[in-house]
Design an enzyme around this catalytic site. Structure first.
Site, PDB file in Angstrom:
ATOM      1  N   GLY A  12       0.798  -1.221   0.000  1.00 38.43           N
ATOM      2  CA  GLY A  12       0.000   0.000   0.000  1.00 38.43           C
ATOM      3  C   GLY A  12       0.831   1.272   0.000  1.00 38.43           C
ATOM      4  O   GLY A  12       0.569   2.187  -0.797  1.00 38.43           O
ATOM      5  N   ASP A  48      12.037 -12.994  -2.427  1.00 35.70           N
ATOM      6  CA  ASP A  48      11.866 -12.975  -0.977  1.00 35.70           C
ATOM      7  C   ASP A  48      13.121 -12.382  -0.338  1.00 35.70           C
ATOM      8  O   ASP A  48      14.209 -12.965  -0.426  1.00 35.70           O
ATOM      9  CB  ASP A  48      11.632 -14.412  -0.487  1.00 35.70           C
ATOM     10  CG  ASP A  48      11.313 -14.475   0.995  1.00 35.70           C
ATOM     11  OD1 ASP A  48      11.574 -13.493   1.716  1.00 35.70           O
ATOM     12  OD2 ASP A  48      10.819 -15.537   1.427  1.00 35.70           O
ATOM     13  N   SER A  73       1.049  -7.807  11.960  1.00 38.76           N
ATOM     14  CA  SER A  73      -0.382  -7.940  12.213  1.00 38.76           C
ATOM     15  C   SER A  73      -0.585  -7.453  13.633  1.00 38.76           C
ATOM     16  O   SER A  73       0.390  -7.329  14.399  1.00 38.76           O
ATOM     17  CB  SER A  73      -0.867  -9.383  12.053  1.00 38.76           C
ATOM     18  OG  SER A  73      -0.261 -10.207  13.025  1.00 38.76           O
ATOM     19  N   SER A 109       7.784   3.165  12.273  1.00 43.81           N
ATOM     20  CA  SER A 109       6.363   3.370  12.567  1.00 43.81           C
ATOM     21  C   SER A 109       6.183   4.149  13.866  1.00 43.81           C
ATOM     22  O   SER A 109       6.988   4.026  14.804  1.00 43.81           O
ATOM     23  CB  SER A 109       5.678   2.007  12.694  1.00 43.81           C
ATOM     24  OG  SER A 109       4.372   2.165  13.203  1.00 43.81           O
ATOM     25  N   HIS A 111       4.314   3.259  15.933  1.00 41.31           N
ATOM     26  CA  HIS A 111       4.080   2.239  16.969  1.00 41.31           C
ATOM     27  C   HIS A 111       5.300   2.033  17.875  1.00 41.31           C
ATOM     28  O   HIS A 111       5.151   1.427  18.938  1.00 41.31           O
ATOM     29  CB  HIS A 111       3.634   0.920  16.337  1.00 41.31           C
ATOM     30  CG  HIS A 111       2.226   1.004  15.805  1.00 41.31           C
ATOM     31  ND1 HIS A 111       1.124   1.070  16.630  1.00 41.31           N
ATOM     32  CD2 HIS A 111       1.760   1.089  14.539  1.00 41.31           C
ATOM     33  CE1 HIS A 111       0.029   1.179  15.892  1.00 41.31           C
ATOM     34  NE2 HIS A 111       0.388   1.197  14.620  1.00 41.31           N
ATOM     35  N   TYR A 134       5.548  -6.271  16.539  1.00 42.80           N
ATOM     36  CA  TYR A 134       5.760  -5.515  15.293  1.00 42.80           C
ATOM     37  C   TYR A 134       6.555  -4.241  15.619  1.00 42.80           C
ATOM     38  O   TYR A 134       7.594  -3.961  15.001  1.00 42.80           O
ATOM     39  CB  TYR A 134       4.405  -5.196  14.667  1.00 42.80           C
ATOM     40  CG  TYR A 134       4.388  -4.056  13.679  1.00 42.80           C
ATOM     41  CD1 TYR A 134       5.102  -4.120  12.483  1.00 42.80           C
ATOM     42  CD2 TYR A 134       3.630  -2.907  13.927  1.00 42.80           C
ATOM     43  CE1 TYR A 134       5.060  -3.065  11.575  1.00 42.80           C
ATOM     44  CE2 TYR A 134       3.585  -1.857  13.025  1.00 42.80           C
ATOM     45  CZ  TYR A 134       4.301  -1.935  11.855  1.00 42.80           C
ATOM     46  OH  TYR A 134       4.265  -0.901  10.969  1.00 42.80           O
ATOM     47  N   LYS A 138      10.531  -2.677  14.787  1.00 41.40           N
ATOM     48  CA  LYS A 138      10.857  -1.363  14.214  1.00 41.40           C
ATOM     49  C   LYS A 138      11.926  -0.649  15.060  1.00 41.40           C
ATOM     50  O   LYS A 138      12.768   0.069  14.525  1.00 41.40           O
ATOM     51  CB  LYS A 138       9.595  -0.500  14.105  1.00 41.40           C
ATOM     52  CG  LYS A 138       8.558  -1.005  13.119  1.00 41.40           C
ATOM     53  CD  LYS A 138       9.068  -0.999  11.685  1.00 41.40           C
ATOM     54  CE  LYS A 138       7.985  -1.335  10.687  1.00 41.40           C
ATOM     55  NZ  LYS A 138       8.511  -1.461   9.298  1.00 41.40           N
ATOM     56  N   ARG A 172      -7.892   9.285  16.120  1.00 43.31           N
ATOM     57  CA  ARG A 172      -6.475   9.008  16.434  1.00 43.31           C
ATOM     58  C   ARG A 172      -5.628   9.186  15.185  1.00 43.31           C
ATOM     59  O   ARG A 172      -4.581   9.841  15.199  1.00 43.31           O
ATOM     60  CB  ARG A 172      -6.317   7.575  16.982  1.00 43.31           C
ATOM     61  CG  ARG A 172      -4.890   7.246  17.415  1.00 43.31           C
ATOM     62  CD  ARG A 172      -4.751   5.777  17.806  1.00 43.31           C
ATOM     63  NE  ARG A 172      -4.851   4.892  16.660  1.00 43.31           N
ATOM     64  CZ  ARG A 172      -3.814   4.517  15.898  1.00 43.31           C
ATOM     65  NH1 ARG A 172      -2.609   4.915  16.186  1.00 43.31           N
ATOM     66  NH2 ARG A 172      -3.997   3.733  14.862  1.00 43.31           N
TER      67      ARG A 172
HETATM   68  N1  LIG Z   1       0.413   1.739   6.015  1.00 37.42           N
HETATM   69  C1  LIG Z   1       0.653   2.476   7.092  1.00 37.42           C
HETATM   70  O1  LIG Z   1      -0.173   3.287   7.511  1.00 37.42           O
HETATM   71  C2  LIG Z   1       1.962   2.349   7.827  1.00 37.42           C
HETATM   72  C3  LIG Z   1       2.120   2.976   9.077  1.00 37.42           C
HETATM   73  C4  LIG Z   1       3.350   2.857   9.747  1.00 37.42           C
HETATM   74  C5  LIG Z   1       4.394   2.168   9.162  1.00 37.42           C
HETATM   75  N2  LIG Z   1       4.202   1.553   7.956  1.00 37.42           N
HETATM   76  C6  LIG Z   1       5.311   0.782   7.398  1.00 37.42           C
HETATM   77  O2  LIG Z   1       5.425   1.029   6.007  1.00 37.42           O
HETATM   78  C7  LIG Z   1       5.838  -0.157   5.337  1.00 37.42           C
HETATM   79  C8  LIG Z   1       4.879  -0.487   4.227  1.00 37.42           C
HETATM   80  O3  LIG Z   1       3.590  -0.671   4.781  1.00 37.42           O
HETATM   81  P1  LIG Z   1       2.344  -1.060   3.843  1.00 37.42           P
HETATM   82  O4  LIG Z   1       1.136  -0.500   4.492  1.00 37.42           O
HETATM   83  O5  LIG Z   1       2.637  -0.734   2.433  1.00 37.42           O
HETATM   84  O6  LIG Z   1       2.318  -2.632   4.049  1.00 37.42           O
HETATM   85  P2  LIG Z   1       1.833  -3.721   2.978  1.00 37.42           P
HETATM   86  O7  LIG Z   1       1.551  -4.968   3.756  1.00 37.42           O
HETATM   87  O8  LIG Z   1       0.741  -3.159   2.133  1.00 37.42           O
HETATM   88  O9  LIG Z   1       3.109  -3.933   2.095  1.00 37.42           O
HETATM   89  C9  LIG Z   1       4.225  -4.634   2.549  1.00 37.42           C
HETATM   90  C10 LIG Z   1       4.775  -5.398   1.373  1.00 37.42           C
HETATM   91  O10 LIG Z   1       5.944  -6.085   1.804  1.00 37.42           O
HETATM   92  C11 LIG Z   1       5.979  -7.299   1.099  1.00 37.42           C
HETATM   93  N3  LIG Z   1       6.821  -8.265   1.789  1.00 37.42           N
HETATM   94  C12 LIG Z   1       6.611  -8.842   3.011  1.00 37.42           C
HETATM   95  N4  LIG Z   1       7.568  -9.746   3.276  1.00 37.42           N
HETATM   96  C13 LIG Z   1       8.397  -9.734   2.221  1.00 37.42           C
HETATM   97  C14 LIG Z   1       9.570 -10.479   1.907  1.00 37.42           C
HETATM   98  N5  LIG Z   1      10.030 -11.421   2.738  1.00 37.42           N
HETATM   99  N6  LIG Z   1      10.209 -10.225   0.738  1.00 37.42           N
HETATM  100  C15 LIG Z   1       9.721  -9.291  -0.124  1.00 37.42           C
HETATM  101  N7  LIG Z   1       8.601  -8.564   0.119  1.00 37.42           N
HETATM  102  C16 LIG Z   1       7.940  -8.797   1.267  1.00 37.42           C
HETATM  103  C17 LIG Z   1       4.535  -7.765   1.061  1.00 37.42           C
HETATM  104  O11 LIG Z   1       4.301  -8.716   0.024  1.00 37.42           O
HETATM  105  C18 LIG Z   1       3.796  -6.456   0.838  1.00 37.42           C
HETATM  106  O12 LIG Z   1       3.501  -6.202  -0.528  1.00 37.42           O
HETATM  107  C19 LIG Z   1       5.930  -1.249   6.401  1.00 37.42           C
HETATM  108  O13 LIG Z   1       7.264  -1.385   6.811  1.00 37.42           O
HETATM  109  C20 LIG Z   1       5.086  -0.708   7.534  1.00 37.42           C
HETATM  110  O14 LIG Z   1       5.521  -1.175   8.783  1.00 37.42           O
HETATM  111  C21 LIG Z   1       3.023   1.616   7.286  1.00 37.42           C
END
Ligand SMILES: NC(=O)c1ccc[n+]([C@@H]2O[C@H](COP(=O)([O-])OP(=O)(O)OC[C@H]3O[C@@H](n4cnc5c(N)ncnc54)[C@H](O)[C@@H]3O)[C@@H](O)[C@H]2O)c1
Length: 266
Positions: A12, A48, A73, A109, A111, A134, A138, A172
């Site tokens: 995302g 991966d 999660s 994050s 978090h 999680y 981080k 929030r």
């Molecule tokens: N979305 C938010 O609001 C938010 C908030 C705080 C932090 N973050 C951080 O931003 C980053 C991206 O978040 P997101 O919302 O896009 O998450 P997401 O789950 O949509 O995307 C994460 C991607 O990482 C890929 N991935 C996981 N394990 C992998 C591996 N072993 N090898 C290759 N690819 C792998 C997944 O397939 C997925 O497409 C994360 O690190 C998350 O902790 C996001």
């Protein structure tokens, strides 16, 4: 154009920042599944990152890494975070050392501060208080960036992302929301700014009563363009309407009421 490796490129956040980044960089997109919607200067690789050979192959020849991939999660247990959130991050940082890659931007994050109460929250300078495994990963990720920055001269930026959803779902998240455009601006600071060692900034746009004033980001030139109040979801929940499971009184929201699970490896 410089070439940047983006991990988690099908996710995302990547989907929201790629349109702003590919104007400036060739993007090498790594994810478990091939990222879609490719522009001419984007290349998708299915792989991966917990496989060190994959990291070695995909990092060679890049100028910087935007590390977004992770596993998470609400109730993730410690063991489940080890490969993706600990080992893979070290493989990536060590590839920077080995191949002379000078820049690393890490998606951390809010978090890492999630266990703090909203009332009286100290904001930017609050000490880490992770709200689960999680978030703990981080904290590790940021410390690993600092290790490689100080030991090997890597310029690393940890961005403690607030909430990067398309729309603001509740009160929030209204205090910590970030647009794709503003997050891309911070990422570019991480990839370009000279005055970075390992710095920590907050991935937030303009927010009412912000949890973070983001002083370090502003000092590095960050000027957010977007405002949370312009992106409220139709079903936006005010604080009084948020259920206890959403953790409205805590910076980390729904992660805080979850159990902490340390499973024994089989
Ligand atoms: N979305 C938010 O609001 C938010 C908030 C705080 C932090 N973050 C951080 O931003 C980053 C991206 O978040 P997101 O919302 O896009 O998450 P997401 O789950 O949509 O995307 C994460 C991607 O990482 C890929 N991935 C996981 N394990 C992998 C591996 N072993 N090898 C290759 N690819 C792998 C997944 O397939 C997925 O497409 C994360 O690190 C998350 O902790 C996001």
């Amino acid at each position: 154009m410089k070439t940047i490796l983006v991990t988690g490129a099908a996710g995302g956040v990547a989907t929201r920042v790629r349109p702003w980044l590919r104007e400036h960089y060739n993007l090498r997109l790594l994810d478990l599944r091939e990222a879609g919607g490719l522009a001419a200067n984007e290349t998708a690789i299915a792989g991966d990152m917990t496989d060190r050979d994959v990291v070695q192959q995909t990092t060679q020849g890049v100028d910087g890494i935007l590390h977004l991939a992770c596993t998470y999660s609400l109730d993730i247990d410690f063991e489940a975070t080890l490969d993706a959130n600990y080992r893979a991050q070290l493989y990536l940082l060590d590839a920077c050392r080995e191949f002379g890659i000078g820049r690393f931007v890490f998606a951390s994050s809010h978090h890492v501060l999630g266990q703090h109460r909203v009332e009286g929250f100290a904001g930017d300078d609050a000490p880490v208080a992770p709200d689960g495994f999680y978030a703990l990963s981080k904290v590790f990720g940021e410390a690993a960036c600092a290790l490689y920055a100080h030991r090997h001269g890597l310029k690393a930026l940890s961005i403690r992302i607030g909430n990067a959803d398309e729309q603001v779902a509740d009160e929030r998240r209204q205090h910590i929301w970030v647009s794709g455009r503003d997050l891309a601006q911070l990422i570019r600071i991480g990839l370009e700014h000279e005055d970075i060692t390992h710095d920590v900034v907050y991935g937030v746009s303009r927010c009412p009563a912000p949890f973070f004033h983001n002083g370090r980001a502003v000092a590095l030139g960050y000027a957010p363009q977007d405002s949370a109040v312009d992106h409220l979801a139709p079903a936006f929940l005010a604080r009084e309407a948020m259920p206890p499971s959403a953790g409205p009184g805590f910076v980390g929201g729904p992660y805080v009421p979850q159990p902490l699970l340390v499973r024994t490896p089989r």
